[in-house]
Design a protein around this motif. Structure first.
Motif: not given
Length: 74
Positions: A29-34, A36-39, A45-47
């Motif tokens: 979940a932390r990876q997905l949040t990071e 999303a923030l970077q992109q 959006g899908e993310a």
């Protein structure tokens, strides 16, 4: 009808304990949040969405692998 959350039974088939489930889900979940923030993904959006739910669905699908590095205290 859409599936809102995976069942604990299905999740436990993929991991060896509830503790492992919590740890790998939180890390993903932390990876997905990071990501999303970077992109700079907008809400449409899908993310977008709940990263914890997304991580749980990835566990059920078998997309997340883990390896226990320590057997415990003896």
């Amino acid at each position: 009808m859409a599936m809102h959350k995976p069942s604990l039974d299905k999740l436990m088939q993929r991991v060896d304990s509830r503790y492992s489930l919590v740890v790998i889900t939180a890390k993903r979940a932390r990876q997905l949040t990071e990501i999303a923030l970077q992109q700079d993904v907008d809400k449409d959006g899908e993310a977008a969405g709940n990263p914890v739910s997304s991580a749980l669905f990835e566990v059920v699908k078998g997309n997340i692998k883990f390896r226990r590095t320590r057997q415990g205290i003896k």
